[in-house]
Design an enzyme around this catalytic site. Structure first.
Site, PDB file in Angstrom:
ATOM      1  N   ARG A  40     -41.747   0.510  51.874  1.00 14.04           N
ATOM      2  CA  ARG A  40     -40.686   1.372  51.161  1.00 14.04           C
ATOM      3  C   ARG A  40     -39.677   0.752  50.219  1.00 14.04           C
ATOM      4  O   ARG A  40     -39.258  -0.552  50.676  1.00 14.04           O
ATOM      5  CB  ARG A  40     -39.900   2.315  52.167  1.00 14.04           C
ATOM      6  CG  ARG A  40     -40.711   3.126  53.040  1.00 14.04           C
ATOM      7  CD  ARG A  40     -40.096   3.742  54.407  1.00 14.04           C
ATOM      8  NE  ARG A  40     -40.913   4.509  55.016  1.00 14.04           N
ATOM      9  CZ  ARG A  40     -41.765   3.919  55.899  1.00 14.04           C
ATOM     10  NH1 ARG A  40     -42.083   2.570  56.098  1.00 14.04           N
ATOM     11  NH2 ARG A  40     -42.618   4.777  56.663  1.00 14.04           N
ATOM     12  N   GLU A  76     -37.216   5.097  41.997  1.00 15.52           N
ATOM     13  CA  GLU A  76     -38.480   5.108  41.093  1.00 15.52           C
ATOM     14  C   GLU A  76     -38.389   6.028  39.963  1.00 15.52           C
ATOM     15  O   GLU A  76     -39.140   5.676  38.935  1.00 15.52           O
ATOM     16  CB  GLU A  76     -39.794   5.418  41.942  1.00 15.52           C
ATOM     17  CG  GLU A  76     -39.956   4.492  43.018  1.00 15.52           C
ATOM     18  CD  GLU A  76     -41.363   4.675  43.582  1.00 15.52           C
ATOM     19  OE1 GLU A  76     -42.017   5.534  43.363  1.00 15.52           O
ATOM     20  OE2 GLU A  76     -41.825   3.791  44.393  1.00 15.52           O
ATOM     21  N   HIS A  95     -46.966   2.493  42.614  1.00 19.40           N
ATOM     22  CA  HIS A  95     -47.059   3.216  43.934  1.00 19.40           C
ATOM     23  C   HIS A  95     -48.182   3.562  44.319  1.00 19.40           C
ATOM     24  O   HIS A  95     -48.423   4.843  44.791  1.00 19.40           O
ATOM     25  CB  HIS A  95     -45.755   4.176  43.895  1.00 19.40           C
ATOM     26  CG  HIS A  95     -45.321   4.413  45.135  1.00 19.40           C
ATOM     27  ND1 HIS A  95     -44.943   3.516  46.109  1.00 19.40           N
ATOM     28  CD2 HIS A  95     -45.502   5.653  46.119  1.00 19.40           C
ATOM     29  CE1 HIS A  95     -44.744   4.001  47.379  1.00 19.40           C
ATOM     30  NE2 HIS A  95     -44.767   5.359  47.283  1.00 19.40           N
TER      31      HIS A  95
END
Length: 130
Positions: A40, A76, A95
């Site tokens: 994460r 992001e 990702h």
């Protein structure tokens, strides 16, 4: 807590896992170290990471860390760290490190485990985050 096959190595993002890798952890890493984060984004203090990368560049690799590979960022979308993304010692992937057959199997098993824990054992699923 031991990690079993098919289970993520990191628990959900909680106070204890936020900025898990910070200034201290980066300072004790060898200058030849590579940091890879596929967990994460919020687990790594991006400001401290930038300092470690900049220190490596400024010292010719004698201090800081060699490089970083990130599959996730703290932010992001709107507030993403453009300076980190564009750093010459940083690689950011879209990702998608989870996108493998093994990861798909693990996600299916985690979902089934959650259903069993909830319906058969009457308890909150282990990896439940909400």
């Amino acid at each position: 807590m031991p990690v079993r096959r098919g289970e993520p190595a990191l628990p959900p993002l909680i106070e204890e896992t936020h900025d898990l890798i910070g200034e201290h952890e980066l300072e004790v890493m060898k200058p030849s170290a590579y940091l890879v984060n596929t967990a994460r984004g919020e687990c790594v203090d991006e400001a401290a990471l930038l300092m470690a990368l900049d220190e490596s560049v400024a010292s010719g690799g004698r201090h800081g860390i060699r490089a970083v590979a990130l599959d996730t960022l703290a932010h992001e979308a709107r507030e993403r760290n453009e300076r980190l993304i564009r750093h010459p010692r940083c690689v950011v992937t879209p990702h998608s490190a989870y996108d493998s057959l093994e990861a798909a199997d693990a996600l299916c098993l985690m979902g089934l485990q959650a259903v069993c824990e909830l319906l058969l054992e009457g308890r909150r699923p282990t990896w439940c985050v909400s």
